[in-house]
Scaffold this motif. Structure first.
Motif, PDB file in Angstrom:
ATOM      1  N   GLU A  41      -8.068  -0.888   5.574  1.00 57.03           N
ATOM      2  CA  GLU A  41      -6.974  -0.996   6.541  1.00 57.03           C
ATOM      3  C   GLU A  41      -5.983  -2.073   6.135  1.00 57.03           C
ATOM      4  O   GLU A  41      -4.769  -1.917   6.312  1.00 57.03           O
ATOM      5  CB  GLU A  41      -7.502  -1.247   7.963  1.00 57.03           C
ATOM      6  N   ASP A  46      12.213   0.899   1.019  1.00 58.65           N
ATOM      7  CA  ASP A  46      13.178   1.739   1.722  1.00 58.65           C
ATOM      8  C   ASP A  46      14.389   0.943   2.182  1.00 58.65           C
ATOM      9  O   ASP A  46      15.526   1.406   2.081  1.00 58.65           O
ATOM     10  CB  ASP A  46      12.516   2.417   2.933  1.00 58.65           C
ATOM     11  N   LEU A  94      -3.923  -0.526   3.320  1.00 59.38           N
ATOM     12  CA  LEU A  94      -2.916   0.405   3.849  1.00 59.38           C
ATOM     13  C   LEU A  94      -1.756  -0.348   4.488  1.00 59.38           C
ATOM     14  O   LEU A  94      -0.600   0.051   4.348  1.00 59.38           O
ATOM     15  CB  LEU A  94      -3.557   1.359   4.856  1.00 59.38           C
ATOM     16  N   GLU A  95      -2.066  -1.442   5.171  1.00 59.74           N
ATOM     17  CA  GLU A  95      -1.016  -2.265   5.774  1.00 59.74           C
ATOM     18  C   GLU A  95      -0.106  -2.855   4.694  1.00 59.74           C
ATOM     19  O   GLU A  95       1.118  -2.864   4.829  1.00 59.74           O
ATOM     20  CB  GLU A  95      -1.658  -3.377   6.591  1.00 59.74           C
ATOM     21  N   ARG A  96      -0.712  -3.329   3.594  1.00 56.87           N
ATOM     22  CA  ARG A  96       0.070  -3.885   2.482  1.00 56.87           C
ATOM     23  C   ARG A  96       0.958  -2.818   1.855  1.00 56.87           C
ATOM     24  O   ARG A  96       2.129  -3.060   1.555  1.00 56.87           O
ATOM     25  CB  ARG A  96      -0.883  -4.467   1.424  1.00 56.87           C
ATOM     26  N   ILE A  97       0.426  -1.607   1.701  1.00 59.57           N
ATOM     27  CA  ILE A  97       1.203  -0.511   1.115  1.00 59.57           C
ATOM     28  C   ILE A  97       2.364  -0.123   2.026  1.00 59.57           C
ATOM     29  O   ILE A  97       3.484   0.118   1.559  1.00 59.57           O
ATOM     30  CB  ILE A  97       0.287   0.698   0.827  1.00 59.57           C
ATOM     31  N   GLU A  98       2.125  -0.081   3.333  1.00 62.80           N
ATOM     32  CA  GLU A  98       3.194   0.257   4.274  1.00 62.80           C
ATOM     33  C   GLU A  98       4.306  -0.787   4.262  1.00 62.80           C
ATOM     34  O   GLU A  98       5.485  -0.453   4.318  1.00 62.80           O
ATOM     35  CB  GLU A  98       2.622   0.407   5.689  1.00 62.80           C
ATOM     36  N   LYS A  99       3.923  -2.067   4.177  1.00 64.90           N
ATOM     37  CA  LYS A  99       4.940  -3.125   4.102  1.00 64.90           C
ATOM     38  C   LYS A  99       5.768  -2.989   2.826  1.00 64.90           C
ATOM     39  O   LYS A  99       6.988  -3.165   2.845  1.00 64.90           O
ATOM     40  CB  LYS A  99       4.282  -4.500   4.146  1.00 64.90           C
ATOM     41  N   ARG A 137       6.333  -0.220   1.133  1.00 62.92           N
ATOM     42  CA  ARG A 137       7.210   0.956   1.279  1.00 62.92           C
ATOM     43  C   ARG A 137       8.404   0.657   2.177  1.00 62.92           C
ATOM     44  O   ARG A 137       9.521   1.078   1.898  1.00 62.92           O
ATOM     45  CB  ARG A 137       6.420   2.133   1.829  1.00 62.92           C
ATOM     46  N   ALA A 138       8.164  -0.066   3.274  1.00 65.54           N
ATOM     47  CA  ALA A 138       9.260  -0.418   4.172  1.00 65.54           C
ATOM     48  C   ALA A 138      10.277  -1.305   3.461  1.00 65.54           C
ATOM     49  O   ALA A 138      11.490  -1.107   3.611  1.00 65.54           O
ATOM     50  CB  ALA A 138       8.713  -1.124   5.412  1.00 65.54           C
TER      51      ALA A 138
END
Length: 115
Positions: free
Chosen positions: A86, A100, A89-94, A96-97
């Protein structure tokens, strides 16, 4: 109240023992990484004029400190992938954000014809 407390104790924790241990180790590695970062800066500035084996102590701090910082960072990333999905996944989402938001601000063709 007693029944809910007993139920709370009886239920299995949401995290495994490995995840709990990794959480503690991850915290200490994060603190150590910050300490290493500031120690590199302080030692480089304070001991710049002292020599050790022909090189400045400040240079030795950089030679030892920068790879140590990267090794700690890599251990954190690999540990998150293995033991705390988890957090990974949080690191990957940050990431990606951030990517972007940078893509929205970037100009694809910044130089135009100058005629």
């Amino acid at each position: 109240m007693a029944a809910s407390l007993v139920e709370l104790i009886a239920t299995s924790p949401s995290k495994s023992e490995e995840e709990e241990i990794w959480g503690v180790i991850r915290t200490w590695l994060g603190i150590l990484r910050i300490v290493v970062f500031f120690a590199i800066i302080l030692i480089t500035e304070i001991f710049a004029e002292y020599l050790f084996r022909g090189w400045s102590v400040g240079i030795w701090a950089l030679i030892i400190g920068i790879p140590l910082f990267f090794v700690i960072s890599i251990v954190l990333i690999v540990g998150d992938k293995k033991l705390a999905p988890e957090a990974d996944l949080e690191r990957i989402e940050k990431a990606r954000a951030l990517q972007d938001s940078l893509e929205e601000k970037a100009v694809l063709r910044p130089i135009r014809e100058r005629y």
